[in-house]
Structures are given as structure tokens and as C-alpha cells.
Design an enzyme around this catalytic site. Sequence first.
Site, PDB file in Angstrom:
ATOM      1  N   GLU A   1       9.244  -8.110  -2.556  1.00  0.00           N
ATOM      2  CA  GLU A   1       9.176  -9.285  -1.671  1.00  0.00           C
ATOM      3  C   GLU A   1      10.225  -9.225  -0.562  1.00  0.00           C
ATOM      4  O   GLU A   1      10.811 -10.230  -0.165  1.00  0.00           O
ATOM      5  CB  GLU A   1       9.294 -10.590  -2.473  1.00  0.00           C
ATOM      6  CG  GLU A   1       8.071 -10.843  -3.334  1.00  0.00           C
ATOM      7  CD  GLU A   1       8.060 -12.207  -3.973  1.00  0.00           C
ATOM      8  OE1 GLU A   1       8.396 -13.195  -3.284  1.00  0.00           O
ATOM      9  OE2 GLU A   1       7.716 -12.289  -5.159  1.00  0.00           O
TER      10      GLU A   1
ATOM     11  N   GLY B   1      30.932   0.332 -24.362  1.00  0.00           N
ATOM     12  CA  GLY B   1      29.818   1.106 -24.902  1.00  0.00           C
ATOM     13  C   GLY B   1      28.626   0.242 -25.268  1.00  0.00           C
ATOM     14  O   GLY B   1      27.471   0.646 -25.094  1.00  0.00           O
TER      15      GLY B   1
ATOM     16  N   GLU C   1       0.841  -1.187   0.000  1.00  0.00           N
ATOM     17  CA  GLU C   1       0.000   0.000   0.000  1.00  0.00           C
ATOM     18  C   GLU C   1       0.877   1.238   0.000  1.00  0.00           C
ATOM     19  O   GLU C   1       2.092   1.146   0.226  1.00  0.00           O
ATOM     20  CB  GLU C   1      -0.918   0.004   1.234  1.00  0.00           C
ATOM     21  CG  GLU C   1      -1.896  -1.147   1.278  1.00  0.00           C
ATOM     22  CD  GLU C   1      -2.847  -1.070   2.469  1.00  0.00           C
ATOM     23  OE1 GLU C   1      -2.764  -0.074   3.235  1.00  0.00           O
ATOM     24  OE2 GLU C   1      -3.674  -1.974   2.621  1.00  0.00           O
TER      25      GLU C   1
ATOM     26  N   ILE D   1       1.166  -3.205  -7.513  1.00  0.00           N
ATOM     27  CA  ILE D   1       0.616  -4.549  -7.636  1.00  0.00           C
ATOM     28  C   ILE D   1       0.956  -5.117  -9.010  1.00  0.00           C
ATOM     29  O   ILE D   1       0.474  -4.642 -10.046  1.00  0.00           O
ATOM     30  CB  ILE D   1      -0.909  -4.548  -7.413  1.00  0.00           C
ATOM     31  CG1 ILE D   1      -1.234  -3.904  -6.057  1.00  0.00           C
ATOM     32  CG2 ILE D   1      -1.452  -5.967  -7.493  1.00  0.00           C
ATOM     33  CD1 ILE D   1      -0.508  -4.507  -4.871  1.00  0.00           C
TER      34      ILE D   1
ATOM     35  N   GLN E   1      30.396  -3.354 -17.742  1.00  0.00           N
ATOM     36  CA  GLN E   1      31.726  -2.740 -17.825  1.00  0.00           C
ATOM     37  C   GLN E   1      32.592  -3.417 -18.891  1.00  0.00           C
ATOM     38  O   GLN E   1      33.263  -2.754 -19.678  1.00  0.00           O
ATOM     39  CB  GLN E   1      32.412  -2.811 -16.465  1.00  0.00           C
ATOM     40  CG  GLN E   1      33.655  -1.960 -16.342  1.00  0.00           C
ATOM     41  CD  GLN E   1      33.338  -0.465 -16.311  1.00  0.00           C
ATOM     42  OE1 GLN E   1      32.211  -0.075 -16.019  1.00  0.00           O
ATOM     43  NE2 GLN E   1      34.324   0.352 -16.630  1.00  0.00           N
ATOM     44  N   ILE E   2      32.574  -4.724 -18.927  1.00  0.00           N
ATOM     45  CA  ILE E   2      33.399  -5.462 -19.882  1.00  0.00           C
ATOM     46  C   ILE E   2      32.879  -5.289 -21.306  1.00  0.00           C
ATOM     47  O   ILE E   2      33.647  -5.335 -22.269  1.00  0.00           O
ATOM     48  CB  ILE E   2      33.485  -6.948 -19.471  1.00  0.00           C
ATOM     49  CG1 ILE E   2      34.301  -7.066 -18.179  1.00  0.00           C
ATOM     50  CG2 ILE E   2      34.108  -7.808 -20.561  1.00  0.00           C
ATOM     51  CD1 ILE E   2      34.297  -8.452 -17.554  1.00  0.00           C
TER      52      ILE E   2
ATOM     53  N   SER F   1      16.443  -5.547   0.367  1.00  0.00           N
ATOM     54  CA  SER F   1      17.693  -6.114   0.873  1.00  0.00           C
ATOM     55  C   SER F   1      17.952  -5.729   2.328  1.00  0.00           C
ATOM     56  O   SER F   1      18.356  -6.569   3.144  1.00  0.00           O
ATOM     57  CB  SER F   1      18.868  -5.660   0.001  1.00  0.00           C
ATOM     58  OG  SER F   1      18.795  -6.250  -1.277  1.00  0.00           O
TER      59      SER F   1
END
Length: 378
Positions: free
Chosen positions: A362, A339, A127, A157, A335-336, A365
Amino acid sequence: MADQSFLNWPFFEDKHRALHAELESWASANLPVDHSDVDQACKDLVAALGKAGFLQHSGAKQGEKLDVRSLCLIRETLARHDGLADFAFAMQGLGTGALSLFGTPDQQAWLDKTRAGEALSAFALSEPKSGSDVANIELSAEDKGNHYVLNGEKTWISNGGIANVYTVFARTGEAPRAKGLSAFVVPADSEGLEIAERLDVIAPHPLARLKFNNVHVPKTNMIGEAGAGFKIAMSVLDVFRSTVGAAALGFARRALDETLARAKSRELFGAPLAELQMVQGHIADMALDVDAAALLIYRAAWTKDMGAARVTREAAMAKLYATDKAQEVIDKAVQIHGGDGVRKGSIVESLYREIRALRIYEGASDVQKIVIARQTLS
């Protein structure tokens, strides 16, 4: 194809390896889908997953049992191929999780439709003032004798606006905070249920804010007992939280695969990227994080499948580690790729957008760290 050696771990049975092989074949032939119309794509994915039989794993009627390892394997595999396919499958499970665990035979009739791909489900918990703090739910359900009247809002939702049925958590008031919540089955066509707003996010999914304006819900639509809503919500999340980690693992595996291909084919200073020690260091970190996440996820799933009443600590660890580390793995992949890694429409760019929400929904962290600490201290 991503490394499959993990399937030989003792967490899995032959049925899981067979399921993985079947789904991998199906996903390779059918995914990814066109995301230009997200609502229609989700509807089509649910129908296709239902027709192929994979949604049978998303719910369980009385006498059946949810197999959390299967749920995790399916989400990991789908996420590796197409994030929207993972979303479509996940919501069929989460949206009807309360019915699988606590529903009456009449209520579980919805499972026949959701598992066949003929109806979409949604889990209406959050909510505007109640996200991580579930006990702060304000949507009210007033007892009117043979029915309840629901008033209030839900937001963020998933499947909001396209679902056929919602599992809704509301305050019935038996006691303050968590002990005064109940759960209800609410069909989407209920009078007074309004899609107030569609919500756009960085990785497009069907999301909405819902308004409940004197929505009448028969008492037979209450899931479990009055006042048991918090317990029901936590039990559902206890099962499905590990699967969020599994989806993150699927994203991370895809990022690692794309990085390996890039490092072997792209040359820099006259040699493949893969020969640079710095790149090798990144790849080592990525591989380590993928395997560690997989171990935590399938430990939690196996523990639940072996009969543990709750796996709160294990599931929280799996979700926290897998989602956070997937973010790091995908960032290294970007990064590897240089561009190309931030070019709109590239695989690693889409993974970068897909992963971020998994560290929030859910159980964010930071909340998972609180859960783990409390479980460890108890």
C-alpha cells in the site's frame, strides 16, 4: 495489557472507546489462532469476526460512512493480538473499499456477505510491472459492447486463491497511463480467472499471482465510470493507508509490552535488566516512537472522519512513520530478548517477520516520502 491512555485523546468519541473495550475482550478470548493452515485460518477468522459483528465496520453501503478511527482501532487491537487476524479484517475492508466509496446498490450487495463474514474479498491492483507505479498497469479490459474482456496478470494479491470476489483494476484505454484505468467487480468463479501461483512470504499470508484469460465481465460490474480507476484506487488507499500504520502500531505496542515484561523479570549482573541505563534508553525510545506514531495515525483518521475530501499527506506521514518506527521498536525488542528474541515461535520473532511487509505494501516507505514531499511543495 498495552497502554490505553491514548483512548482519552480528543480524537476519540465514546463509541470508539466502547468498540475498543468490546474488541479487546473478544480478542483476549479468541486470539491468537492456529496458523498451521493459513488459508483455513483466514477463512475461520473472517467468519468469526463477522459473527462477532466487527466486520460491519469494514465496509459502508450508500447512506453509511466508513469510520476511519474505528478501522484503525480495530486493526491496531487485532495486530497486537494476532497478525493474521489483522490481515483477515484488513482485506475485508480494502478488498471492498471501492464498493463502499463508489459502488452501485447492486454491486454493494457483496458488502452484505463480506461484512457478515460469509465471503472473502481481495484488492487486485499490483502487477509484475506495476507495483508502486499504478499508472503502469497493463492488464487490459477490452470493450465488447455489453461486457469487457480482461486479459493479463495480477500479482502479490492478498487473499488470492481464497477470495470470493476481487476488485480488479484494468486498462480500458480512455487515455494514456493513469487516465486510462477502470475498476471492476470480478467474482472469483469467473470463467478464465486462474490462480497461477501461490506466493510464500516470511510472515505467511494467503497471496497469489492471478491470470485473466479472456475473462468476461458485464458492464454493470464496472465500479464508477470508465477511466476513473486510478482515482478510485487512490481514494481507497487514502482511507486504508492510515490503517496500515495502525497495524504497525499494534505490533509495536506488543513488542513494547513484551520488552517491559522481559526487562522487569530478567536479571543481569545481579539486577533486573530494567535497571540498566542502556536498556532504559531503549525503552524510552520505544515508548516515544509508539506515542508519536499513534498521534500521526489518529490525526489522519480523525481528519478524514471530520469530512476532509483527501488526507493524502496525513495518511502518507502516518503510514511512513508508524511502519518504519515499528520496525525499529521491534528490533530493539529482539535485542533486549537476546537469544530468545530470535527463537522461532517466540512472540518478538513473529513480530519481526510480520512488520517487514508493512513498509512495502500500500505504498512503500520511499514512495510515501515522495508523496509527502510533493504534497508539501504544492
